[in-house]
Write an enzyme that holds these catalytic residues in place. Structure first.
Site, short mmCIF file in Angstrom:
data_model
loop_
_atom_site.label_atom_id
_atom_site.label_comp_id
_atom_site.label_asym_id
_atom_site.label_seq_id
_atom_site.Cartn_x
_atom_site.Cartn_y
_atom_site.Cartn_z
CG MET A 81 -0.22 0.06 2.56
SD MET A 81 -1.15 0.61 4.15
CE MET A 81 -1.71 2.36 3.54
CB CYS A 82 1.69 3.94 -1.67
SG CYS A 82 0.57 4.15 -3.19
NE ARG A 83 -1.72 11.80 -0.14
CZ ARG A 83 -2.17 12.59 -1.09
NH1 ARG A 83 -2.07 12.42 -2.40
NH2 ARG A 83 -3.09 13.54 -0.75
CB ILE A 123 -3.55 5.68 3.42
CG1 ILE A 123 -3.97 5.46 4.60
CG2 ILE A 123 -3.09 6.79 2.87
CD1 ILE A 123 -3.01 5.55 5.85
#
Length: 104
Positions: free
Chosen positions: A61-63, A90
């Site tokens: 995951m990342c932004r 996120i």
């Protein structure tokens, strides 16, 4: 590339499924808000690939989902076949699961 939605990730967490969550954002982003995953910033994902499981599902995951997709492409070159990208990152988690989550 395999993708997983934030709803599917929440189900995995709620069911206590055995998987690894890797967060490829930078330290300051992780400190602002995180989902409890292991922090391995994108720039170090190949160098630190030994910290990533090959024996169980891994959600990256990342932004927003772009850096995690880049990380998965790099890791697949190393032979990883058990990776899923968190679609929307996120930001999607905050929008769909936890509106109180502090995002930037």
């Amino acid at each position: 590339m395999n993708e997983i939605t934030v709803q599917e990730l929440k189900e995995k967490i709620d069911k206590g499924e055995d998987f690894q969550l890797i967060d490829v954002r930078e330290d300051f982003e992780y400190e602002t808000s995180n989902l409890g995953g292991q922090l391995i910033p994108l720039g170090g994902v190949v160098i630190e690939s030994e910290k990533i499981s090959k024996d169980k599902p891994v959600v990256v995951m990342c932004r927003s989902g772009k850096r995690s997709a880049a990380a998965i492409m790099q890791l697949e070159q190393l032979g990883f076949t058990n990776l899923s990208n968190l679609r929307g990152g996120i930001l999607a988690w905050q929008a769909e699961i936890d509106p109180e989550l502090n995002v930037y």
